[in-house]
Design an enzyme around this catalytic site. Sequence first.
Site, PDB file in Angstrom:
ATOM      1  N   HIS A 203       0.794  -1.226   0.000  1.00 29.38           N
ATOM      2  CA  HIS A 203       0.000   0.000   0.000  1.00 29.38           C
ATOM      3  C   HIS A 203       0.825   1.275   0.000  1.00 29.38           C
ATOM      4  CE1 HIS A 203       1.148  -0.517   4.196  1.00 29.38           C
ATOM      5  NE2 HIS A 203       1.043   0.803   4.287  1.00 29.38           N
TER       6      HIS A 203
HETATM    7  C1  UD1 Z   1      -0.981   5.497   6.116  1.00 27.67           C
HETATM    8  C2  UD1 Z   1       0.436   5.885   6.512  1.00 27.67           C
HETATM    9  C3  UD1 Z   1       1.381   4.743   6.235  1.00 27.67           C
HETATM   10  C4  UD1 Z   1       0.912   3.475   6.911  1.00 27.67           C
HETATM   11  C5  UD1 Z   1      -0.524   3.189   6.515  1.00 27.67           C
HETATM   12  C6  UD1 Z   1      -1.020   2.014   7.284  1.00 27.67           C
HETATM   13  C7  UD1 Z   1       1.012   8.263   6.239  1.00 27.67           C
HETATM   14  C8  UD1 Z   1       1.800   9.229   5.428  1.00 27.67           C
HETATM   15  N1  UD1 Z   1       0.909   7.035   5.721  1.00 27.67           N
HETATM   16  O1  UD1 Z   1      -0.981   5.261   4.707  1.00 27.67           O
HETATM   17  O2  UD1 Z   1       2.665   5.055   6.756  1.00 27.67           O
HETATM   18  O3  UD1 Z   1       1.738   2.412   6.525  1.00 27.67           O
HETATM   19  O4  UD1 Z   1      -1.348   4.328   6.816  1.00 27.67           O
HETATM   20  O5  UD1 Z   1      -2.066   1.357   6.666  1.00 27.67           O
HETATM   21  O6  UD1 Z   1       0.510   8.593   7.279  1.00 27.67           O
HETATM   22  N2  UD1 Z   1      -8.838   4.995   3.137  1.00 27.67           N
HETATM   23  C9  UD1 Z   1     -10.037   4.365   3.339  1.00 27.67           C
HETATM   24  N3  UD1 Z   1     -10.407   4.068   4.626  1.00 27.67           N
HETATM   25  C10 UD1 Z   1      -9.642   4.374   5.678  1.00 27.67           C
HETATM   26  C11 UD1 Z   1      -8.430   5.023   5.461  1.00 27.67           C
HETATM   27  C12 UD1 Z   1      -8.032   5.324   4.184  1.00 27.67           C
HETATM   28  O7  UD1 Z   1     -10.769   4.075   2.404  1.00 27.67           O
HETATM   29  O8  UD1 Z   1     -10.035   4.077   6.821  1.00 27.67           O
HETATM   30  C13 UD1 Z   1      -8.408   5.294   1.735  1.00 27.67           C
HETATM   31  C14 UD1 Z   1      -8.682   6.707   1.308  1.00 27.67           C
HETATM   32  O9  UD1 Z   1      -9.011   6.688  -0.037  1.00 27.67           O
HETATM   33  C15 UD1 Z   1      -7.322   7.383   1.491  1.00 27.67           C
HETATM   34  C16 UD1 Z   1      -6.345   6.250   1.188  1.00 27.67           C
HETATM   35  O10 UD1 Z   1      -6.991   5.078   1.668  1.00 27.67           O
HETATM   36  O11 UD1 Z   1      -7.143   8.471   0.628  1.00 27.67           O
HETATM   37  C17 UD1 Z   1      -5.009   6.397   1.867  1.00 27.67           C
HETATM   38  O12 UD1 Z   1      -5.143   6.608   3.290  1.00 27.67           O
HETATM   39  P1  UD1 Z   1      -4.029   7.447   4.113  1.00 27.67           P
HETATM   40  O13 UD1 Z   1      -4.344   7.391   5.555  1.00 27.67           O
HETATM   41  O14 UD1 Z   1      -3.829   8.791   3.502  1.00 27.67           O
HETATM   42  O15 UD1 Z   1      -2.695   6.719   3.819  1.00 27.67           O
HETATM   43  P2  UD1 Z   1      -2.326   5.194   3.895  1.00 27.67           P
HETATM   44  O16 UD1 Z   1      -1.959   4.756   2.521  1.00 27.67           O
HETATM   45  O17 UD1 Z   1      -3.385   4.438   4.622  1.00 27.67           O
HETATM   46  N1  UDP Z   2      -2.897  -6.073   8.859  1.00 27.24           N
HETATM   47  C1  UDP Z   2      -4.174  -6.560   9.173  1.00 27.24           C
HETATM   48  N2  UDP Z   2      -5.049  -6.789   8.149  1.00 27.24           N
HETATM   49  C2  UDP Z   2      -4.716  -6.574   6.832  1.00 27.24           C
HETATM   50  C3  UDP Z   2      -3.422  -6.100   6.539  1.00 27.24           C
HETATM   51  C4  UDP Z   2      -2.530  -5.845   7.564  1.00 27.24           C
HETATM   52  O1  UDP Z   2      -4.488  -6.773  10.342  1.00 27.24           O
HETATM   53  O2  UDP Z   2      -5.570  -6.797   5.974  1.00 27.24           O
HETATM   54  C5  UDP Z   2      -1.969  -5.782   9.958  1.00 27.24           C
HETATM   55  C6  UDP Z   2      -0.624  -6.443   9.852  1.00 27.24           C
HETATM   56  O3  UDP Z   2      -0.663  -7.741  10.398  1.00 27.24           O
HETATM   57  C7  UDP Z   2       0.264  -5.477  10.637  1.00 27.24           C
HETATM   58  C8  UDP Z   2      -0.353  -4.148  10.351  1.00 27.24           C
HETATM   59  O4  UDP Z   2      -1.681  -4.396   9.913  1.00 27.24           O
HETATM   60  O5  UDP Z   2       0.167  -5.703  12.036  1.00 27.24           O
HETATM   61  C9  UDP Z   2       0.442  -3.460   9.301  1.00 27.24           C
HETATM   62  O6  UDP Z   2      -0.200  -2.323   8.940  1.00 27.24           O
HETATM   63  P1  UDP Z   2       0.018  -1.638   7.540  1.00 27.24           P
HETATM   64  O7  UDP Z   2       0.558  -2.612   6.567  1.00 27.24           O
HETATM   65  O8  UDP Z   2      -1.252  -0.970   7.216  1.00 27.24           O
HETATM   66  O9  UDP Z   2       1.081  -0.500   7.869  1.00 27.24           O
HETATM   67  P2  UDP Z   2       2.653  -0.461   8.012  1.00 27.24           P
HETATM   68  O10 UDP Z   2       3.076  -1.506   8.953  1.00 27.24           O
HETATM   69  O11 UDP Z   2       3.229  -0.617   6.644  1.00 27.24           O
HETATM   70  O12 UDP Z   2       2.914   0.915   8.525  1.00 27.24           O
END
Ligand code: UD1
Ligand code: UDP
Length: 358
Positions: A203
């Site tokens: 992601h």
């Molecule tokens: C964010 C963090 C990333 C982390 C990730 C965990 C930053 C810069 N990035 O990235 O470090 O690894 O979270 O998963 O803070 N969206 C939904 N539902 C939600 C949240 C998001 O549909 O509950 C969609 C929206 O379209 C949004 C996109 O996901 O624009 C991205 O969400 P965002 O929180 O901006 O960044 P992540 O890619 O989730």
């Molecule tokens: N995770 C989860 N369900 C999913 C994908 C990831 O519970 O469908 C958990 C995963 O086991 C880990 C955490 O979410 O504990 C990782 O989060 P994410 O990949 O969103 O963020 P990152 O670690 O890259 O910041």
Amino acid sequence: MTIITVLGTRPEIIKMSPLLPRFDGLGRHIVVHSGQHYSAEMDAIFFRELELRAPDHFLRVGSVDPARQVGLIAAGVEKIILESPPDWVVVHGDTNTTLGGALAAAKHRRSGVRLAHVEAGARSFDDLQAEELNRVLVDRMADLLFAPTEGDAANLAAEGIRPERVIVTGNTVVESCRRMATLVDGELPAGLTAYGYAVATFHRQESVDIPAVLSDIWAAISEIAKRLRVVIPLHPRTRKMIKLAGLDPSPPGMDVREPVGYREMTALLKHARFCLTDSGGLQEEAAILGVPALILRDRTEHRRYVESGLHRLAGIGRQAIVDEAKLLLVDAEWQSRRAIPQRLDHGVADRIIDAIGA
Ligand code: UD1
Ligand code: UDP
């Protein structure tokens, strides 16, 4: 003592879960949820599964542009700091929520507010990565830095951060993952056979926001899925970008799902032949469970598992990912290899609680 914890994304909820109930025991504990993640499968499910109490404040910032998101979170946390002046503000990791919470605390240092950063010092050395900027800035502002490893502490020392502010604690994810792995023990998700599939999650902005890169990674996983079923709980950002790029949402052999809860994710990972991921948390969990990971990135802040030989940096090129996966698929020694113990952390939450409570 008053503690304000700021969190708001899936990994923060999971990795702070060993600490939250224990902060409740140290005095007045105010939990602030930024609302950066808000979909039930990215947020509420983890509070339920990890038996966490509800946050005290919801800022509901939602998905907005990054600088605005950080600003809204900082303003929301500042209001709570002014209403209930804390001894400590605690943030975790490297998200926009982390940076927003940290900025609010740092601006009130003169009033005695101190900032603690859990998972400090991780560095990918990729300055274009949003998370790298967040980590560097938060570490620069923090009064107390909990570094998962000696290597992370060395990164902080190299940036001129005074060693008395740094404590090497190990990573809290070890405690979250072990707890869940015990709960799911023999559970295998329906329709799957142990080691008869791979699991993939990705992601990161640098993997999914550029259509050519996303299309390459998607093509590589499709190729692998012709030989081994690949289960993919798809992050909402990735789902959105696949649609925008016009890619096939469900190629043959790929088992594309909504994001799953932590229980299901742990069960999926535990029984997977290997995982493909750009997630920081998943790299650590794969190591804890002894599962090889092909890392869909050119660099990682979790180098110790690559150095130990369990994980491999596959990069983001189609052919390189396919070639690395093929090596794993023909590896006759794979069962014994995954039994090689990794160096893991114990007593992580204890060390953090002792330092905050001192
Ligand atoms: C964010 C963090 C990333 C982390 C990730 C965990 C930053 C810069 N990035 O990235 O470090 O690894 O979270 O998963 O803070 N969206 C939904 N539902 C939600 C949240 C998001 O549909 O509950 C969609 C929206 O379209 C949004 C996109 O996901 O624009 C991205 O969400 P965002 O929180 O901006 O960044 P992540 O890619 O989730
Ligand atoms: N995770 C989860 N369900 C999913 C994908 C990831 O519970 O469908 C958990 C995963 O086991 C880990 C955490 O979410 O504990 C990782 O989060 P994410 O990949 O969103 O963020 P990152 O670690 O890259 O910041």
